[in-house]
Design a protein around this motif. Structure first.
Motif, PDB file in Angstrom:
ATOM      1  N   GLU A  41       0.825  -1.203   0.000  1.00  0.00           N
ATOM      2  CA  GLU A  41       0.000   0.000   0.000  1.00  0.00           C
ATOM      3  C   GLU A  41       0.864   1.261   0.000  1.00  0.00           C
ATOM      4  OE1 GLU A  41      -3.171   0.062   2.775  1.00  0.00           O
ATOM      5  OE2 GLU A  41      -4.066  -1.786   2.012  1.00  0.00           O
ATOM      6  N   ASP A  44       2.130   2.150  -3.420  1.00  0.00           N
ATOM      7  CA  ASP A  44       1.148   2.941  -4.159  1.00  0.00           C
ATOM      8  C   ASP A  44       1.200   4.413  -3.744  1.00  0.00           C
ATOM      9  OD1 ASP A  44       0.429   0.565  -5.235  1.00  0.00           O
ATOM     10  OD2 ASP A  44      -1.492   0.388  -4.205  1.00  0.00           O
ATOM     11  N   PHE A  45       1.274   4.642  -2.434  1.00  0.00           N
ATOM     12  CA  PHE A  45       1.283   6.013  -1.926  1.00  0.00           C
ATOM     13  C   PHE A  45       2.597   6.721  -2.268  1.00  0.00           C
ATOM     14  CE2 PHE A  45       0.621   9.288   1.393  1.00  0.00           C
ATOM     15  CZ  PHE A  45      -0.723   9.546   1.187  1.00  0.00           C
ATOM     16  N   TYR A  48       3.252   7.867  -5.969  1.00  0.00           N
ATOM     17  CA  TYR A  48       2.598   9.143  -6.246  1.00  0.00           C
ATOM     18  C   TYR A  48       3.442  10.296  -5.712  1.00  0.00           C
ATOM     19  CZ  TYR A  48      -0.913  12.761  -6.698  1.00  0.00           C
ATOM     20  OH  TYR A  48      -1.560  13.915  -7.046  1.00  0.00           O
ATOM     21  N   THR A 115      -4.624   3.523  -7.445  1.00  0.00           N
ATOM     22  CA  THR A 115      -3.288   3.682  -8.026  1.00  0.00           C
ATOM     23  C   THR A 115      -3.255   3.206  -9.470  1.00  0.00           C
ATOM     24  OG1 THR A 115      -2.375   3.297  -5.818  1.00  0.00           O
ATOM     25  CG2 THR A 115      -0.844   3.184  -7.672  1.00  0.00           C
ATOM     26  N   ARG A 139      -6.239  10.533  -5.807  1.00  0.00           N
ATOM     27  CA  ARG A 139      -5.362  10.711  -4.648  1.00  0.00           C
ATOM     28  C   ARG A 139      -6.185  10.711  -3.356  1.00  0.00           C
ATOM     29  NH1 ARG A 139      -0.346   9.823  -2.692  1.00  0.00           N
ATOM     30  NH2 ARG A 139       0.378  11.489  -1.330  1.00  0.00           N
ATOM     31  N   GLN A 142      -6.857   7.163  -2.475  1.00  0.00           N
ATOM     32  CA  GLN A 142      -5.667   6.560  -1.872  1.00  0.00           C
ATOM     33  C   GLN A 142      -5.582   6.909  -0.385  1.00  0.00           C
ATOM     34  OE1 GLN A 142      -2.237   7.978  -4.113  1.00  0.00           O
ATOM     35  NE2 GLN A 142      -1.850   5.910  -4.839  1.00  0.00           N
ATOM     36  N   PHE A 209       2.823   2.933 -11.833  1.00  0.00           N
ATOM     37  CA  PHE A 209       1.472   2.882 -11.273  1.00  0.00           C
ATOM     38  C   PHE A 209       0.735   1.609 -11.702  1.00  0.00           C
ATOM     39  CE2 PHE A 209       2.570   7.303 -10.906  1.00  0.00           C
ATOM     40  CZ  PHE A 209       1.928   7.726  -9.756  1.00  0.00           C
ATOM     41  N   SER A 212       0.926  -1.734  -9.794  1.00  0.00           N
ATOM     42  CA  SER A 212       0.155  -1.871  -8.563  1.00  0.00           C
ATOM     43  C   SER A 212      -0.851  -3.015  -8.636  1.00  0.00           C
ATOM     44  CB  SER A 212      -0.570  -0.567  -8.251  1.00  0.00           C
ATOM     45  OG  SER A 212      -1.416  -0.700  -7.140  1.00  0.00           O
TER      46      SER A 212
END
Length: 460
Positions: A41, A44-45, A48, A115, A139, A142, A209, A212
């Motif tokens: 996770e 994914d964050f 970005y 994502t 976003r 997320q 991305f 993911s």
């Protein structure tokens, strides 16, 4: 005629009435599930976050002033923090009502889908203003997922573990951010090395991305196989699930919530500086290449994967609040040293500065999960931990990159940046002072009561 003592009855959580720790295999399995899930996770964050610093300003917020584009890109970065409280409110409540496991599966799916869609999103040049709007919405999603993830991941590993080794086991969730950051920046660095600048800006960044989707499938496979935690099973057995956990936290445990929120501020801000904003500072102010800045962050993140669980284990042997507080003081001092000596001619100094900052962060971050969880009673632990985590993000990590950018633009000096970090360290020391030391007897008594009820039901 032989007489045999009755076998100890197991509680619904799988522990006998006189045990304070489950089978080591169950604890290791929960530790791995927490570690891998949060790493995926946070990949994914983090992907970005890195993209916001490197490419989103040009692709989604075109402007004749590069600083303005970067500021707007970091504003969408902040949206991921602003939306976390919603995830904390929704998923934190559910975690105390329906259980840890089901909530953690939901948060993983939500973050993964958001994502994946960012990787497919058209840019401003293609669809105009719809592009940044779509980016902000995804976003936001997320952030909602991350807001509900952290508290559950901490409890997943710590509630299966020996109650006297909670610092180490709870740190599994804390390894997720540097591991995810390492993976995200590693993928972006590899793409940057393999592709030309035009290729990377055109389509290369999307690959990070789109990966993911594969990672989420792996994470789901691990989490679906887990059982519910012993503590939540005991809460179910004693019929002590809260009806209004959010209200109960605010009404019955305001000091615990305040301590937990303040304790998170400095670690969030320090991490935002030395994993996110440092990329902009190194490339824009020091004139270093993107690859040089990324490699410094990668080295620091790799070391954190080892340092964070070591710091958690240290806090099991030494008073947890003492380890945390001393590290917060170091966090106040380090930025002044870093900015004073770093310059564009030395990659080594940049790397040492980032590594030192992330080592200090590890000494706060390793004990942090256990410290926050220990502030709340078992029946309100998911809600309380999630609220603390997400509300702290609003005054910590959410605004940090934006404030760093604005302060640097306004004063053209690093001094306000270092002062800002020092102020947040003071807030964290106050939070640690307000907090309490852990009390393993709370969980032991809960599981003992559950075991006694279960034994009575079996006898009946």
């Amino acid at each position: 005629m032989h007489s045999s003592a009755p076998r100890p009855q197991k509680s619904p959580g799988g522990r006998t009435a006189d045990q304070s720790a489950p089978h080591p295999r169950a604890a290791r399995r929960a530790f791995f599930a927490s570690l891998t899930g949060t790493s995926l996770e946070w990949y994914d964050f983090a992907v970005y976050s890195a993209a916001a610093a490197l490419v989103f300003g040009d692709l989604f917020f075109p402007s004749s002033d590069p600083l303005t584009g970067t500021l707007l890109a970091f504003s969408t970065y902040a949206v991921g923090y602003v939306s976390r409280p919603l995830g904390g409110f929704v998923f934190g409540r559910l975690g105390d009502v329906i259980g840890r496991k089901r909530v953690l599966i939901s948060t993983l799916v939500l973050i993964g889908i958001a994502t994946l869609l960012i990787g497919l999103l058209p840019t401003y040049a293609t669809v105009g203003v719809a592009a940044p709007i779509g980016l902000v919405l995804l976003r936001f999603a997320q952030g909602v997922g991350v807001g509900g993830e952290w508290g559950g991941a901490v409890l997943l590993s710590s509630e299966f573990a020996d109650l006297h080794r909670r610092g180490f086991y709870a740190s599994a969730a804390q390894v997720g951010p540097p591991a995810g950051n390492l993976l995200a920046n590693g993928v972006l660095a590899a793409l940057g090395a393999l592709l030309t600048e035009d290729q990377f800006l055109s389509w290369g960044w999307r690959v990070a991305f789109l990966l993911s989707g594969l990672l989420v499938v792996f994470g789901l496979w691990i989490r679906v196989k887990l059982e519910e935690t012993p503590v939540f099973k005991a809460i179910e057995a004693t019929q002590d699930r809260p009806q209004a956990p959010i209200r109960d936290v605010f009404v019955t445990q305001p000091r615990a919530l305040s301590a937990a929120i303040l304790s998170r501020v400095a670690p969030d801000v320090l991490y935002a500086m030395f994993t996110v904003f440092v990329l902009t500072y190194a490339t824009g102010e020091l004139g270093m290449s993107r690859a040089s800045a990324l490699s410094a962050v990668l080295i620091g993140s790799a070391l954190q994967i080892v340092l964070i669980p070591l710091a958690g284990a240290l806090s099991d042997r030494v008073n947890r609040r003492l380890v945390y507080g001393c590290s917060a003081v170091a966090a106040a001092v380090w930025p002044f040293l870093f900015f004073a000596v770093v310059d564009g001619s030395s990659w080594l100094l940049l790397t040492l500065g980032v590594v030192g900052a992330l080592a200090i962060h590890s000494l706060m971050y390793g004990p942090q999960a256990a410290f926050i969880a220990e502030q709340f009673t078992p029946r309100l632990r998911y809600t309380g931990s999630s609220l603390a985590y997400t509300l702290a993000g609003l005054i910590g990590g959410a605004v940090a990159p934006v404030l760093f950018t604005a302060l640097l633009g306004a004063y053209d000096s690093w001094v306000p940046l270092a002062v800002y970090i020092a102020v947040t360290a003071v807030l964290t020391v106050v939070g640690i002072r307000l907090g309490r030391d852990g009390d393993p007897t709370e969980d032991e008594e809960l599981e003992r009561e559950a075991g006694q009820r279960h034994a009575a039901e079996v006898t009946w």
